[in-house]
Design a protein around this motif. Structure first.
Motif, mmCIF file in Angstrom:
data_model
loop_
_atom_site.group_PDB
_atom_site.id
_atom_site.type_symbol
_atom_site.label_atom_id
_atom_site.label_comp_id
_atom_site.label_asym_id
_atom_site.label_seq_id
_atom_site.Cartn_x
_atom_site.Cartn_y
_atom_site.Cartn_z
ATOM 1 N N LEU A 1 -29.452 24.035 13.960
ATOM 2 C CA LEU A 1 -30.381 23.351 13.368
ATOM 3 C C LEU A 1 -30.648 21.967 13.839
ATOM 4 C CD1 LEU A 1 -30.000 24.535 9.734
ATOM 5 C CD2 LEU A 1 -31.801 25.484 11.327
ATOM 6 N N ILE A 2 -29.492 21.310 13.908
ATOM 7 C CA ILE A 2 -29.556 19.853 14.528
ATOM 8 C C ILE A 2 -29.998 19.956 15.894
ATOM 9 C CG2 ILE A 2 -28.266 17.899 14.586
ATOM 10 C CD1 ILE A 2 -26.497 18.853 12.489
ATOM 11 N N GLU A 3 -29.514 20.761 16.640
ATOM 12 C CA GLU A 3 -30.128 20.850 18.138
ATOM 13 C C GLU A 3 -31.412 21.135 18.245
ATOM 14 O OE1 GLU A 3 -27.601 23.734 19.770
ATOM 15 O OE2 GLU A 3 -25.592 22.467 19.646
ATOM 16 N N ALA A 4 -31.947 22.061 17.318
ATOM 17 C CA ALA A 4 -33.377 22.451 17.286
ATOM 18 C C ALA A 4 -34.104 21.246 16.866
ATOM 19 C CB ALA A 4 -33.639 23.491 16.397
ATOM 20 N N ALA A 5 -33.685 20.332 15.899
ATOM 21 C CA ALA A 5 -34.467 19.138 15.241
ATOM 22 C C ALA A 5 -34.412 18.085 16.270
ATOM 23 C CB ALA A 5 -33.725 18.695 14.232
ATOM 24 N N LYS A 6 -33.300 18.082 17.095
ATOM 25 C CA LYS A 6 -33.262 16.990 18.272
ATOM 26 C C LYS A 6 -34.384 17.347 19.109
ATOM 27 C CE LYS A 6 -28.622 15.575 17.853
ATOM 28 N NZ LYS A 6 -27.171 15.595 18.534
ATOM 29 N N ASP A 7 -34.653 18.590 19.619
ATOM 30 C CA ASP A 7 -35.737 19.050 20.385
ATOM 31 C C ASP A 7 -37.107 18.785 19.669
ATOM 32 O OD1 ASP A 7 -33.728 20.020 22.316
ATOM 33 O OD2 ASP A 7 -33.824 21.922 21.582
ATOM 34 N N LEU A 8 -37.191 18.889 18.642
ATOM 35 C CA LEU A 8 -38.347 18.785 17.783
ATOM 36 C C LEU A 8 -38.882 17.414 17.813
ATOM 37 C CD1 LEU A 8 -38.334 21.781 15.365
ATOM 38 C CD2 LEU A 8 -39.859 21.425 17.337
ATOM 39 N N TYR A 9 -37.903 16.453 17.186
ATOM 40 C CA TYR A 9 -38.258 15.246 16.794
ATOM 41 C C TYR A 9 -37.534 14.083 17.854
ATOM 42 C CZ TYR A 9 -38.687 17.762 12.449
ATOM 43 O OH TYR A 9 -38.952 18.416 11.238
ATOM 44 N N SER A 10 -37.058 14.500 18.794
ATOM 45 C CA SER A 10 -36.770 13.694 20.287
ATOM 46 C C SER A 10 -35.670 12.705 19.868
ATOM 47 C CB SER A 10 -38.073 12.812 20.460
ATOM 48 O OG SER A 10 -39.072 13.546 20.607
ATOM 49 N N SER A 11 -35.351 12.373 18.626
ATOM 50 C CA SER A 11 -34.147 11.523 18.480
ATOM 51 C C SER A 11 -33.081 11.806 17.531
ATOM 52 C CB SER A 11 -34.492 10.108 18.223
ATOM 53 O OG SER A 11 -35.018 9.989 16.811
ATOM 54 N N ALA A 12 -31.764 11.470 17.858
ATOM 55 C CA ALA A 12 -30.706 11.992 16.971
ATOM 56 C C ALA A 12 -30.878 11.336 15.343
ATOM 57 C CB ALA A 12 -29.187 11.552 17.414
ATOM 58 N N SER A 13 -31.396 10.068 15.316
ATOM 59 C CA SER A 13 -31.742 9.562 14.016
ATOM 60 C C SER A 13 -32.674 10.215 13.146
ATOM 61 C CB SER A 13 -31.985 8.002 14.136
ATOM 62 O OG SER A 13 -33.432 7.757 14.730
ATOM 63 N N GLN A 14 -33.998 10.676 14.016
ATOM 64 C CA GLN A 14 -34.937 11.555 13.042
ATOM 65 C C GLN A 14 -34.495 12.859 12.977
ATOM 66 O OE1 GLN A 14 -38.067 11.368 16.128
ATOM 67 N NE2 GLN A 14 -39.229 10.153 14.834
ATOM 68 N N ALA A 15 -33.360 13.603 13.620
ATOM 69 C CA ALA A 15 -33.001 14.854 13.201
ATOM 70 C C ALA A 15 -32.216 14.522 11.755
ATOM 71 C CB ALA A 15 -32.212 15.138 14.471
ATOM 72 N N PHE A 16 -31.540 13.572 11.960
ATOM 73 C CA PHE A 16 -30.470 13.281 10.551
ATOM 74 C C PHE A 16 -31.353 12.966 9.592
ATOM 75 C CE2 PHE A 16 -28.578 10.245 7.985
ATOM 76 C CZ PHE A 16 -27.557 10.674 7.590
ATOM 77 N N TRP A 17 -32.436 12.333 9.713
ATOM 78 C CA TRP A 17 -33.131 12.071 8.490
ATOM 79 C C TRP A 17 -33.997 13.048 7.908
ATOM 80 C CZ3 TRP A 17 -31.838 7.943 5.418
ATOM 81 C CH2 TRP A 17 -31.356 6.863 6.084
ATOM 82 N N ARG A 18 -34.409 13.935 9.059
ATOM 83 C CA ARG A 18 -35.136 15.015 8.557
ATOM 84 C C ARG A 18 -34.369 16.315 8.261
ATOM 85 N NH1 ARG A 18 -40.836 14.795 10.260
ATOM 86 N NH2 ARG A 18 -41.157 12.456 11.175
ATOM 87 N N VAL A 19 -33.460 16.626 9.037
ATOM 88 C CA VAL A 19 -32.554 17.733 8.824
ATOM 89 C C VAL A 19 -31.322 17.393 8.192
ATOM 90 C CG1 VAL A 19 -31.417 19.658 10.024
ATOM 91 C CG2 VAL A 19 -33.731 18.685 10.615
ATOM 92 N N THR A 20 -30.335 16.799 8.698
ATOM 93 C CA THR A 20 -28.931 16.679 8.168
ATOM 94 C C THR A 20 -28.696 15.971 6.542
ATOM 95 O OG1 THR A 20 -28.341 16.303 10.410
ATOM 96 C CG2 THR A 20 -26.647 15.972 8.678
ATOM 97 N N LEU A 21 -29.546 15.067 6.519
ATOM 98 C CA LEU A 21 -29.450 14.540 5.202
ATOM 99 C C LEU A 21 -30.009 15.303 3.894
ATOM 100 C CD1 LEU A 21 -28.626 12.086 3.369
ATOM 101 C CD2 LEU A 21 -30.942 11.110 3.979
ATOM 102 N N PRO A 22 -31.330 15.903 4.304
ATOM 103 C CA PRO A 22 -31.816 16.724 3.293
ATOM 104 C C PRO A 22 -30.931 18.083 2.789
ATOM 105 C CG PRO A 22 -33.521 16.194 4.872
ATOM 106 C CD PRO A 22 -32.402 15.783 5.378
#
Length: 294
Positions: A186-207
């Motif tokens: 999920l995190i890897e897919a989020a990085k592909d969608l949101y481009s940056s690790a920080s955005q993946a954290f705020w949009r996927v990991t944290l929720p």
């Protein structure tokens, strides 16, 4: 058809059967004690003459007027300690879950290792760490970080530090449990969608990890609000919390109705805060966020 109906009825009873042990535990160790504590809070008298049930509602108002500062201080200290514990625990749990590797079990053991020592001994150890001639205090004093007093003991800082340290594992473990269950894909897919690790954290990991955050904050805040050991050893009368007032009323002043009233109000306020907190940051909303992420 009859067999199918009876099977369906049994299936509907399964959740209630699973809830029964927990409900029984709450009844025996929460509801019944709360009833007797509330009943004692409505009594009047002294230990010598006996406490008679007189519907003495003034015990609640008198207790609140006498110990309002203790009440406020308890929730302020508990809130600050919970926030500090969260700031420390989340990065620590994140590192263990995603960067621990073969050291993961050892790091988790380090988190829970303080529990092999009693709560009282751990708190007393902090009196040595924060004593006026300790390395910590001398270093902070030389840097000019202690102000005019040049000491940490008998200050709010010492009390909050002790509370944070003692309850930190209760914050780390639920957060780690939530983070450890996250599928890294999920995190890897989020990085592909949101481009940056920080955005993946705020949009996927944290929720997705928010249920652990909610559980950790509750497990930390609730016992911290009623704590009295840290003030006793690390603070002074100026930092007295509601737990210290209750202890004094029960064990020294022997004013059981006022102590019961203060205890009942503490439990009630904590219960209200927990309900409100779960209402705005509870599992239903969090699970909805998780489903949206998925």
């Amino acid at each position: 058809m009859k067999g199918g109906g009876s099977s369906s009825s049994r299936n509907r009873l399964v959740p209630y059967a699973l809830l029964a042990p927990g409900l029984l535990w709450l009844l025996v160790f929460f509801v019944i004690p709360m009833y007797f504590m509330g009943e004692l809070a409505l009594r009047s008298g002294t230990l010598d003459t006996g406490f008679n049930f007189t519907w003495e509602f003034s015990n609640f108002t008198d207790a609140l007027e006498r110990y309002d500062e203790n009440f406020i201080r308890s929730f302020v200290y508990a809130g600050i300690a919970t926030l500090i514990a969260l700031v420390i625990a989340y990065p620590l749990a994140y590192m263990i879950a995603f960067r621990g590797g073969r050291w993961k079990n050892l790091l988790l053991f380090a988190v829970v290792a303080p529990f092999f020592t009693t709560y009282l001994i751990r708190t007393i150890a902090w009196t040595t760490i924060l004593s006026d001639d300790s390395f910590v205090v001398e270093t902070l004093g030389s840097l000019g970080l202690l102000g005019s007093t040049d000491r940490l003991l008998a200050t709010p800082t010492a009390v909050i530090a002790g509370i944070t340290y003692n309850f930190l594992p209760f914050m780390v473990l639920p957060i780690y449990a939530s983070l450890e269950r996250i599928d890294v894909r999920l995190i890897e897919a989020a990085k592909d969608l949101y481009s940056s690790a920080s955005q993946a954290f705020w949009r996927v990991t944290l929720p997705i990890s928010m249920p652990g955050v909610v559980a950790g904050t509750l497990l930390t805040f609730i016992p911290a609000a009623g704590d009295y050991i840290n003030v006793y050893y690390l603070g002074s009368n100026n930092q007295s919390m509601v737990g210290n007032a209750i202890q004094s009323l029960y064990l020294q002043l022997r004013d059981y109705p006022t102590a019961a009233a203060l205890s009942f109000m503490l439990m009630f306020v904590i219960l209200v805060l927990v309900v409100v907190y779960i209402r705005f940051a509870g599992s239903e909303a969090l699970m909805g966020d998780e489903e949206e992420v998925r």
